[in-house]
Design a protein around this motif. Structure first.
Motif, short mmCIF file in Angstrom:
data_model
loop_
_atom_site.label_atom_id
_atom_site.label_comp_id
_atom_site.label_asym_id
_atom_site.label_seq_id
_atom_site.Cartn_x
_atom_site.Cartn_y
_atom_site.Cartn_z
N THR A 115 0.92 -1.14 0.18
CA THR A 115 -0.04 -0.03 0.03
C THR A 115 0.97 1.13 -0.04
N LEU A 116 1.91 1.32 0.73
CA LEU A 116 2.99 2.41 0.89
C LEU A 116 3.41 2.52 -0.61
N LEU A 117 3.82 1.50 -1.18
CA LEU A 117 4.44 1.57 -2.36
C LEU A 117 3.38 2.16 -3.52
N GLU A 118 2.21 1.65 -3.39
CA GLU A 118 1.07 2.21 -4.27
C GLU A 118 0.81 4.03 -4.19
N LEU A 119 1.01 4.18 -2.75
CA LEU A 119 0.87 5.59 -2.49
C LEU A 119 2.09 6.31 -3.14
N ILE A 120 3.35 5.87 -3.26
CA ILE A 120 4.49 6.38 -3.69
C ILE A 120 4.38 6.51 -5.05
N MET A 121 3.80 5.48 -5.76
CA MET A 121 3.51 5.52 -7.32
C MET A 121 2.65 6.64 -7.55
N MET A 122 1.26 6.60 -6.83
CA MET A 122 0.59 7.77 -7.24
C MET A 122 1.40 9.01 -6.96
N LYS A 123 1.82 9.40 -6.24
CA LYS A 123 2.78 10.67 -6.16
C LYS A 123 3.94 10.95 -7.10
N ALA A 124 4.43 9.76 -7.48
CA ALA A 124 5.48 9.92 -8.53
C ALA A 124 4.66 10.09 -9.91
N SER A 125 3.55 9.65 -10.18
CA SER A 125 3.00 9.57 -11.40
C SER A 125 2.12 11.09 -11.50
N GLU A 126 2.04 11.84 -10.72
CA GLU A 126 1.25 13.14 -10.52
C GLU A 126 1.64 13.83 -11.75
N LYS A 127 1.03 14.57 -12.45
CA LYS A 127 1.10 15.48 -13.72
C LYS A 127 1.35 17.02 -13.25
N ASN A 128 0.94 17.29 -11.85
CA ASN A 128 1.24 18.42 -11.14
C ASN A 128 2.45 18.92 -10.75
N PRO A 129 2.86 20.28 -10.88
CA PRO A 129 4.11 20.73 -10.51
C PRO A 129 4.45 20.35 -9.09
N VAL A 130 5.69 19.91 -8.86
CA VAL A 130 5.85 19.81 -7.40
C VAL A 130 6.88 20.78 -6.98
N THR A 131 7.12 20.84 -5.87
CA THR A 131 8.21 21.91 -5.36
C THR A 131 9.21 21.19 -5.34
N SER A 132 10.61 22.07 -5.24
CA SER A 132 11.83 21.23 -5.22
C SER A 132 12.09 20.26 -4.00
N GLU A 133 11.54 20.63 -2.93
CA GLU A 133 11.39 20.04 -1.79
C GLU A 133 10.91 18.41 -1.86
N GLU A 134 9.88 18.30 -2.55
CA GLU A 134 9.15 17.22 -3.12
C GLU A 134 9.84 16.56 -3.93
N VAL A 135 10.57 17.11 -4.90
CA VAL A 135 11.45 16.25 -5.80
C VAL A 135 12.83 15.83 -5.43
N ASN A 136 13.38 16.45 -4.27
CA ASN A 136 14.41 16.09 -3.44
C ASN A 136 13.80 14.88 -2.75
N ALA A 137 12.64 14.82 -2.13
CA ALA A 137 12.29 13.72 -1.49
C ALA A 137 12.02 12.52 -2.15
N LEU A 138 11.42 12.68 -3.38
CA LEU A 138 11.20 11.85 -4.52
C LEU A 138 12.42 11.12 -4.76
N MET A 139 13.60 11.85 -5.12
CA MET A 139 15.04 11.42 -5.39
C MET A 139 15.46 10.36 -4.27
N ARG A 140 15.37 10.90 -2.97
CA ARG A 140 15.75 9.97 -1.76
C ARG A 140 15.10 8.74 -1.88
#
Length: 150
Positions: free
Chosen positions: A3-28
């Motif tokens: 379920t956690l991986l599904e939530l991460i996948m939904m966040k990663a597949s969002e087309k909305n612009p994300v903040t640089s903080e969210e981008v850094n978190a996704l990279m980690r």
């Protein structure tokens, strides 16, 4: 974990612009998830045995692959994941192993082999090979170094 991986996948597949903080978190998270996939990728091979058809580690690994495919489909995360050491090699080796495992037993990794009397078997590993190929293709996209490796 799935379920956690599904939530991460939904966040990663969002087309909305994300903040640089969210981008850094996704990279980690991408680094961590790629490392987990590299460690656990062979767990999926256990699914060829009927006794291990519900192996939790294998199911998590399948979902990890789905998340990595989604992350490599996003240009913002693609270059970062293309540069990760060993991810491409792991994906290629896992593809070879699943291909061999599919030849030695009932091939549960491809949809064409999972059909019986026009009725599809809903095995969690169906499509695993195609997702590996998608990941390999994404990691090689506009990356000459990775293309040469393949």
């Amino acid at each position: 974990r799935v379920t956690l991986l599904e939530l991460i996948m939904m966040k990663a597949s969002e087309k909305n612009p994300v903040t640089s903080e969210e981008v850094n978190a996704l990279m980690r998270h991408a680094d961590f998830l790629a490392g987990c996939f590299q460690e656990k990728c062979e767990a999926v091979l256990k699914l060829t045995s009927a006794a291990d058809a519900e192996d939790e580690e294998a199911l998590v690994t399948i979902r990890l692959l789905d998340v990595l495919c989604e992350m490599t489909s996003n240009n913002g995360q693609l270059e970062h994941l293309q540069a990760l050491p060993g991810l491409l090699e792991t994906a290629i080796d896992t593809l070879r192993l699943t291909h061999l495992a599919g030849k030695q037993a009932v091939n549960i990794f491809t949809a064409t082999h999972a059909m019986t009397r026009q009725e599809e078997i809903s095995h969690p590993a169906v499509g695993f090979k195609s997702h590996l190929i998608r990941l390999i293709g994404n990691l090689c996209y506009k990356n000459k170094k990775n293309q040469d490796k393949v």
